[in-house]
Design an enzyme around this catalytic site. Structure first.
Site, PDB file in Angstrom:
ATOM      1  N   TYR A 236      21.679 107.988  54.765  1.00  0.00           N
ATOM      2  CA  TYR A 236      22.539 108.457  55.853  1.00  0.00           C
ATOM      3  C   TYR A 236      21.837 109.443  56.781  1.00  0.00           C
ATOM      4  O   TYR A 236      22.419 109.869  57.769  1.00  0.00           O
ATOM      5  CB  TYR A 236      23.774 109.162  55.288  1.00  0.00           C
ATOM      6  CG  TYR A 236      24.921 108.238  55.070  1.00  0.00           C
ATOM      7  CD1 TYR A 236      24.831 107.251  54.098  1.00  0.00           C
ATOM      8  CD2 TYR A 236      26.086 108.336  55.808  1.00  0.00           C
ATOM      9  CE1 TYR A 236      25.879 106.397  53.870  1.00  0.00           C
ATOM     10  CE2 TYR A 236      27.135 107.478  55.584  1.00  0.00           C
ATOM     11  CZ  TYR A 236      27.027 106.511  54.620  1.00  0.00           C
ATOM     12  OH  TYR A 236      28.066 105.661  54.399  1.00  0.00           O
TER      13      TYR A 236
ATOM     14  N   LYS B   5      21.502 105.683  40.943  1.00  0.00           N
ATOM     15  CA  LYS B   5      20.944 104.349  40.690  1.00  0.00           C
ATOM     16  C   LYS B   5      19.475 104.550  40.294  1.00  0.00           C
ATOM     17  O   LYS B   5      18.545 103.931  40.842  1.00  0.00           O
ATOM     18  CB  LYS B   5      21.116 103.519  41.965  1.00  0.00           C
ATOM     19  CG  LYS B   5      20.819 102.061  41.843  1.00  0.00           C
ATOM     20  CD  LYS B   5      21.841 101.290  41.032  1.00  0.00           C
ATOM     21  CE  LYS B   5      21.309  99.885  40.778  1.00  0.00           C
ATOM     22  NZ  LYS B   5      21.932  99.222  39.640  1.00  0.00           N
TER      23      LYS B   5
ATOM     24  N   ASP C 240      26.322 101.176  39.337  1.00  0.00           N
ATOM     25  CA  ASP C 240      27.057  99.915  39.154  1.00  0.00           C
ATOM     26  C   ASP C 240      27.973  99.993  37.941  1.00  0.00           C
ATOM     27  O   ASP C 240      29.126  99.543  37.978  1.00  0.00           O
ATOM     28  CB  ASP C 240      26.100  98.717  39.065  1.00  0.00           C
ATOM     29  CG  ASP C 240      24.891  98.982  38.193  1.00  0.00           C
ATOM     30  OD1 ASP C 240      24.437 100.142  38.152  1.00  0.00           O
ATOM     31  OD2 ASP C 240      24.393  98.053  37.554  1.00  0.00           O
TER      32      ASP C 240
ATOM     33  N   ASP D  40      29.942 107.418  49.252  1.00  0.00           N
ATOM     34  CA  ASP D  40      30.726 106.747  50.285  1.00  0.00           C
ATOM     35  C   ASP D  40      31.500 105.584  49.668  1.00  0.00           C
ATOM     36  O   ASP D  40      32.720 105.463  49.813  1.00  0.00           O
ATOM     37  CB  ASP D  40      29.754 106.248  51.367  1.00  0.00           C
ATOM     38  CG  ASP D  40      30.478 105.806  52.614  1.00  0.00           C
ATOM     39  OD1 ASP D  40      31.712 105.973  52.682  1.00  0.00           O
ATOM     40  OD2 ASP D  40      29.825 105.283  53.527  1.00  0.00           O
TER      41      ASP D  40
END
Ligand code: NAD
Length: 418
Positions: free
Chosen positions: A159, A226, A280, A304
Site C-alpha cells: 500500500y 504470510k 490463508d 484490508d
C-alpha cells in the site's frame, strides 16, 4: 493560524498532550469532516447520537464542541482543492477528529483522500473492532462468536504506493537491474510493485495492539502474516512482533510456544497470549474457530482483506466502525465509502459512523456514553427498527429512514440512562 477556518470562540478547549497522555477537557473542541455522498445523511445523525449520550451520561458537565473542517467536495467548493492544508493543520492541532466517507476523485493526483490523510498524519494503526449485535442478519450460524479488534498497519506494505506501470522506463530499469545484479529473470512485460515492511513500523503497530489488549483486558494478540512465502517481509513482521512482545511486555504476555512448553496448554491468569497464524489459515479459522481470536495485528494488505471478511460475518460494512490512530492523533471514520447513489435520500445505515464515534469516546476515556450508545444500538436493532440494508435481510420488517433510526437510538439512550 488557519486560512479559512474559524475556531469556535468563547466555548470549548483544545485536547492537549502531557508527557505520554492525552488531556481531555470537559468541553473538547472536536473537528469533523461531514464527508461526500451519504456523509450529509449519516454525519449529522452520528453527531446527534453522540451528543445525546454524552448529555445523558454526564448531565451537562461534559460536552463536545463540534468544529467543521473540510475535505472532498465541500473543500473543493471552499478552497478549490479536495484536501486543503487547513484540514491537516486542524486535525494535528485538535488531535481527535470524526470523519465521514470521502469519494476518491477520478482525476486530481490523489490516489485516495483517505490514504493521503492517513499517510500525511502518520496514522499508522487502522483499528477495526468487529463484534456482533444481536438481531443483525448474518450469513453464519454463530455470529455472536465474533469479537475481534483488528490492528492493520496503515503506512507500508504494498500500500506504500511504490509501483511502476508495465513498459515504463522505471519498470524496465528495475527489471534490467535485477537481471544484471542478481541474475533474476522477470518477464519484460511486467508491472513492478515494491513491498517494504520495516522493523520500526512493524513494532509500533504491534506495540499499539498489545497496549490495547492490556488496557481492555483482552485474551490474545494474533500476528497474521504470510511469512511462509514472503519470509523477509511478512515473516519478519511475525518475528519483530514477537520481539516487541517479549522485549517490552514480558510480564504481561506469554507466547503460544511458552503456553505449551511451560504451562502444558493451560493459560495462566492475567496474561495475554501472543500467537501467530498464516493469513490463508486465518481466513478459515476466523470462520471455523471464531471465538479463539481476539486482538489481531497484521500488515496492511492482509488487514484490508481480513477486516472486510470479518465485517461480513457480523452483518456487513454498514455496521463495522474504524479508527486511524498515530502516536496521539485519532481520526475516527466509517469503514464504508460515500455510496453516491444514496446521497441525500436519508436512507442508509449510520451505525458504522456512530460506532466509530463510540471508539472516539473510548479513546477519550468517556466510557459511560460509549456504553450507552452500544446498548441503545443493540436495543434498537432488536426492536427491528432498522434501515433498508438490514430490513431487507430480516423477515417482515419495514425499513425506517437514517434519521429515524438515529432518533430511535437517542430515544433508547434516554430510556436506558433513566
Ligand atoms: P461504498 O462503501 O461507498 O458503497 C458500496 C455499496 O455499499 C453501496 O452502494 C451500498 O449498497 C452499500 N453501503 C455503503 N455504505 C452503506 C451504509 N452506510 N448503509 C447501507 N448501505 C451502505 O463503496 P464504493 O461504491 O466502492 O465507493 C464509493 C466511493 O467511496 C468511492 O469514491 C470510494 O473511493 C470511496 N470510499 C471511501 C472510503 C472512506 O472514506 N474511508 C472507503 C471506501 C470507499
Amino acid at each position: 493560524m488557519f486560512d479559512k477556518l474559524d475556531i469556535p470562540k468563547g466555548e470549548g478547549e483544545r485536547i492537549t498532550i502531557k508527557g505520554n497522555q492525552l488531556i481531555i477537557p470537559d468541553t473538547p473542541i472536536i473537528p469533523f469532516i461531514e464527508g461526500d455522498g451519504i456523509g450529509s445523511d449519516i454525519t449529522p445523525v452520528a453527531k446527534k447520537v453522540l451528543d445525546t449520550a454524552i448529555e445523558c451520561a454526564y448531565k451537562g458537565t461534559k460536552k463536545i464542541i463540534w468544529f467543521e473542517i473540510y475535505a472532498g467536495e465541500k473543500a473543493q467548493k471552499i478552497y478549490g482543492e479536495v484536501l486543503p492544508e487547513d484540514t491537516f493543520k486542524a486535525i494535528e492541532y485538535f488531535i481527535i477528529a470524526l470523519k465521514g466517507p470521502l469519494t476518491t476523485p477520478v482525476a486530481g493526483g490523489y490516489r485516495s483522500l483517505n490514504v493521503t490523510l492517513r499517510q500525511k498524519l502518520d496514522l499508522y494503526s487502522c483499528i477495526r473492532p468487529v463484534k456482533y449485535y444481536p438481531g443483525v442478519p448474518s450469513p453464519v450460524r454463530h455470529p455472536e462468536k465474533m469479537d475481534v479488534v483488528i490492528f492493520r498497519e496503515n503506512t507500508e506494505d504494498v500500500y506504500a504506493g511504490i509501483e511502476w506501470q508495465e513498459g515504463s522506463s522505471e519498470a524496465n530499469e528495475l527489471i534490467n537491474f535485477l537481471q544484471k545484479t542478481f541474475g533474476i529473470a522477470i518477464p519484460k512485460d511486467s508491472g513492478i510493485g515494491i513491498k517494504p515492511i520495516s522493523i520500526f513500523r512493524t513494532k509500533r503497530l504491534v506495540r499499539a495492539a498489545i497496549k490495547y489488549a492490556i488496557k481492555y483486558h483482552r485474551k490474545s494478540v494474533t500476528l497474521v502474516h504470510k511469512g511462509n512465502i514472503m519470509k523477509y517481509t511478512e515473516g519478519a513482521f511475525r518475528d519483530w512482533g514477537y520481539e516487541v512482545a517479549k522485549e517490552e511486555f514480558r510480564d504481561a504476555i506469554i507466547t503460544e510456544d511458552e503456553l505449551w512448553n511451560e504451562f502444558n496448554g493451560k493459560m495462566p491468569e492475567n496474561k495475554i497470549l501472543i500467537k501467530d497464524r498464516i493469513a490463508d489459515s486465518m481466513f478459515q479459522q476466523i470462520l471455523t474457530r471464531t471465538d479463539e481470536y481476539d486482538v489481531i495485528a497484521t500488515p496492511n494488505l492482509n488487514g484490508d482483506y481480513l477486516s472486510d471478511a470479518c465485517a461480513a460475518q457480523i452483518g456487513g460494512l454498514g455496521i463495522a466502525p474504524g479508527a486511524n490512530i498515530g502516536d496521539f492523533i485519532g481520526l475516527f471514520e466509517a469503514t464504508h465509502g460515500s455510496a453516491p447513489k444514496y446521497t441525500g435520500m436519508d436512507k442508509v445505515n449510520p451505525t458504522s459512523l456512530i460506532l466509530s464515534g463510540v471508539l472516539m469516546l473510548q479513546y477519550m476515556d468517556w466510557n459511560e456514553p460509549a456504553q450507552l450508545i452500544e446498548k441503545a444500538i443493540a436495543k434498537t436493532i432488536q426492536e427491528k427498527r432498522v434501515t433498508y440494508d438490514l430490513a431487507r435481510l430480516m423477515d417482515n420488517v419495514t425499513p425506517i429512514k437514517c434519521s429515524e433510526y438515529g432518533n430511535a437510538i437517542c430515544e433508547n439512550i434516554k430510556k436506558i440512562s433513566q
